[in-house]
Design a protein around this motif. Sequence first.
Motif, PDB file in Angstrom:
ATOM      1  N   PRO A 155       1.357  14.360 -15.959  1.00  0.00           N
ATOM      2  CA  PRO A 155       0.880  14.359 -17.345  1.00  0.00           C
ATOM      3  C   PRO A 155       1.371  13.147 -18.135  1.00  0.00           C
ATOM      4  N   HIS A 156       1.100  11.968 -17.607  1.00  0.00           N
ATOM      5  CA  HIS A 156       1.486  10.694 -18.222  1.00  0.00           C
ATOM      6  C   HIS A 156       0.381   9.729 -17.812  1.00  0.00           C
ATOM      7  N   LEU A 157      -0.336   9.199 -18.781  1.00  0.00           N
ATOM      8  CA  LEU A 157      -1.457   8.313 -18.490  1.00  0.00           C
ATOM      9  C   LEU A 157      -1.093   7.313 -17.401  1.00  0.00           C
ATOM     10  N   HIS A 158      -1.963   7.207 -16.406  1.00  0.00           N
ATOM     11  CA  HIS A 158      -1.793   6.187 -15.380  1.00  0.00           C
ATOM     12  C   HIS A 158      -3.157   5.791 -14.837  1.00  0.00           C
ATOM     13  N   ILE A 159      -3.277   4.513 -14.556  1.00  0.00           N
ATOM     14  CA  ILE A 159      -4.510   3.939 -14.040  1.00  0.00           C
ATOM     15  C   ILE A 159      -4.257   3.537 -12.598  1.00  0.00           C
ATOM     16  N   HIS A 160      -5.046   4.091 -11.692  1.00  0.00           N
ATOM     17  CA  HIS A 160      -4.951   3.741 -10.273  1.00  0.00           C
ATOM     18  C   HIS A 160      -5.734   2.451 -10.047  1.00  0.00           C
ATOM     19  N   VAL A 161      -5.106   1.467  -9.424  1.00  0.00           N
ATOM     20  CA  VAL A 161      -5.772   0.219  -9.061  1.00  0.00           C
ATOM     21  C   VAL A 161      -5.479  -0.030  -7.587  1.00  0.00           C
ATOM     22  N   ALA A 162      -6.531  -0.278  -6.810  1.00  0.00           N
ATOM     23  CA  ALA A 162      -6.337  -0.471  -5.369  1.00  0.00           C
ATOM     24  C   ALA A 162      -7.390  -1.417  -4.827  1.00  0.00           C
ATOM     25  N   PRO A 163      -7.063  -2.121  -3.737  1.00  0.00           N
ATOM     26  CA  PRO A 163      -8.092  -2.913  -3.071  1.00  0.00           C
ATOM     27  C   PRO A 163      -9.076  -1.957  -2.397  1.00  0.00           C
ATOM     28  N   VAL A 164     -10.376  -2.219  -2.553  1.00  0.00           N
ATOM     29  CA  VAL A 164     -11.377  -1.329  -1.965  1.00  0.00           C
ATOM     30  C   VAL A 164     -12.483  -2.134  -1.284  1.00  0.00           C
ATOM     31  N   TRP A 165     -13.025  -1.523  -0.252  1.00  0.00           N
ATOM     32  CA  TRP A 165     -14.119  -2.115   0.494  1.00  0.00           C
ATOM     33  C   TRP A 165     -15.416  -1.311   0.348  1.00  0.00           C
ATOM     34  N   ASP A 166     -15.295  -0.008   0.100  1.00  0.00           N
ATOM     35  CA  ASP A 166     -16.476   0.824  -0.137  1.00  0.00           C
ATOM     36  C   ASP A 166     -16.052   2.109  -0.842  1.00  0.00           C
ATOM     37  N   MET A 167     -17.011   2.959  -1.141  1.00  0.00           N
ATOM     38  CA  MET A 167     -16.746   4.161  -1.928  1.00  0.00           C
ATOM     39  C   MET A 167     -15.800   5.140  -1.237  1.00  0.00           C
ATOM     40  N   THR A 168     -15.713   5.108   0.069  1.00  0.00           N
ATOM     41  CA  THR A 168     -14.812   6.035   0.758  1.00  0.00           C
ATOM     42  C   THR A 168     -13.350   5.726   0.447  1.00  0.00           C
ATOM     43  N   ASP A 169     -13.080   4.530  -0.044  1.00  0.00           N
ATOM     44  CA  ASP A 169     -11.707   4.166  -0.402  1.00  0.00           C
ATOM     45  C   ASP A 169     -11.214   4.911  -1.647  1.00  0.00           C
ATOM     46  N   PHE A 170     -12.113   5.605  -2.341  1.00  0.00           N
ATOM     47  CA  PHE A 170     -11.741   6.373  -3.534  1.00  0.00           C
ATOM     48  C   PHE A 170     -11.462   7.848  -3.231  1.00  0.00           C
ATOM     49  N   ASP A 171     -11.406   8.216  -1.971  1.00  0.00           N
ATOM     50  CA  ASP A 171     -11.218   9.613  -1.584  1.00  0.00           C
ATOM     51  C   ASP A 171      -9.734   9.978  -1.640  1.00  0.00           C
ATOM     52  N   PHE A 172      -9.324  10.604  -2.739  1.00  0.00           N
ATOM     53  CA  PHE A 172      -7.916  10.956  -2.927  1.00  0.00           C
ATOM     54  C   PHE A 172      -7.443  12.027  -1.957  1.00  0.00           C
ATOM     55  N   SER A 173      -8.360  12.742  -1.325  1.00  0.00           N
ATOM     56  CA  SER A 173      -7.939  13.743  -0.332  1.00  0.00           C
ATOM     57  C   SER A 173      -7.354  13.073   0.908  1.00  0.00           C
ATOM     58  N   LYS A 174      -7.624  11.783   1.089  1.00  0.00           N
ATOM     59  CA  LYS A 174      -7.073  11.036   2.228  1.00  0.00           C
ATOM     60  C   LYS A 174      -5.715  10.398   1.919  1.00  0.00           C
ATOM     61  N   ALA A 175      -5.321  10.411   0.665  1.00  0.00           N
ATOM     62  CA  ALA A 175      -4.045   9.797   0.279  1.00  0.00           C
ATOM     63  C   ALA A 175      -2.901  10.647   0.814  1.00  0.00           C
ATOM     64  N   LYS A 176      -1.997  10.013   1.511  1.00  0.00           N
ATOM     65  CA  LYS A 176      -0.836  10.688   2.081  1.00  0.00           C
ATOM     66  C   LYS A 176       0.423   9.935   1.679  1.00  0.00           C
ATOM     67  N   GLN A 177       1.493  10.692   1.475  1.00  0.00           N
ATOM     68  CA  GLN A 177       2.755  10.046   1.121  1.00  0.00           C
ATOM     69  C   GLN A 177       3.151   9.084   2.236  1.00  0.00           C
ATOM     70  N   GLU A 178       3.443   7.854   1.856  1.00  0.00           N
ATOM     71  CA  GLU A 178       3.852   6.825   2.819  1.00  0.00           C
ATOM     72  C   GLU A 178       5.292   7.081   3.234  1.00  0.00           C
ATOM     73  N   GLU A 179       5.491   7.333   4.506  1.00  0.00           N
ATOM     74  CA  GLU A 179       6.829   7.599   5.036  1.00  0.00           C
ATOM     75  C   GLU A 179       7.583   6.312   5.365  1.00  0.00           C
ATOM     76  N   ASP A 180       6.852   5.234   5.583  1.00  0.00           N
ATOM     77  CA  ASP A 180       7.446   3.958   5.972  1.00  0.00           C
ATOM     78  C   ASP A 180       7.767   3.144   4.717  1.00  0.00           C
ATOM     79  N   GLN A 181       9.013   3.219   4.267  1.00  0.00           N
ATOM     80  CA  GLN A 181       9.420   2.510   3.049  1.00  0.00           C
ATOM     81  C   GLN A 181       9.219   1.005   3.181  1.00  0.00           C
ATOM     82  N   SER A 182       9.364   0.476   4.395  1.00  0.00           N
ATOM     83  CA  SER A 182       9.181  -0.964   4.568  1.00  0.00           C
ATOM     84  C   SER A 182       7.727  -1.364   4.335  1.00  0.00           C
ATOM     85  N   ALA A 183       6.766  -0.473   4.615  1.00  0.00           N
ATOM     86  CA  ALA A 183       5.361  -0.775   4.343  1.00  0.00           C
ATOM     87  C   ALA A 183       5.128  -0.874   2.835  1.00  0.00           C
TER      88      ALA A 183
END
Length: 145
Positions: free
Chosen positions: A90-118
């Motif tokens: 509950p704090h305004l935030h704007i998602h900005v990401a590199p995208v190649w097509d509309m499937t890149d906007f599928d938030f159901s595919k977003a997973k917590q990144e376990e690799d901190q170095s990535a």
Amino acid sequence: MTTVFSRIITGELPGLFVWQDPEIVAFLSIAPLRPGHTLVVPRREVDRWTDIDGALLSRCFEVAQAVGQGVQRAWNAPRAGLVVAGFEVPHLHIHVAPVWDMTDFDFSKAKQEEDQSALTGAAVKLRAALLELGYEQARDCAPGA
């Protein structure tokens, strides 16, 4: 109640910042849609984008545009995607990401990144692109800060 984003902004929780100015910060999402997925957040806690004053909203979008230029450059993406959803925190935030097509906007595919170095590598890459574009607000964003 203090939001998780406010806790990141104050340093109580870690965040990989790529932009800091007196009104706005930007840091990498820990659950990225793609590498470089960044959240642009006003320092002031405002829940909905429809409730923020026009000048601060305009500033948020100016920063989102700059970050978008950076993600396009850093990942050689044809577009920078932008989403204002607002259900996760509950704090305004704007998602900005590199995208190649509309499937890149599928938030159901977003997973917590376990690799901190990535995440750290993506932050370094994006800060470098922002600096190349002349955005000095990326200069004082230390890795892991």
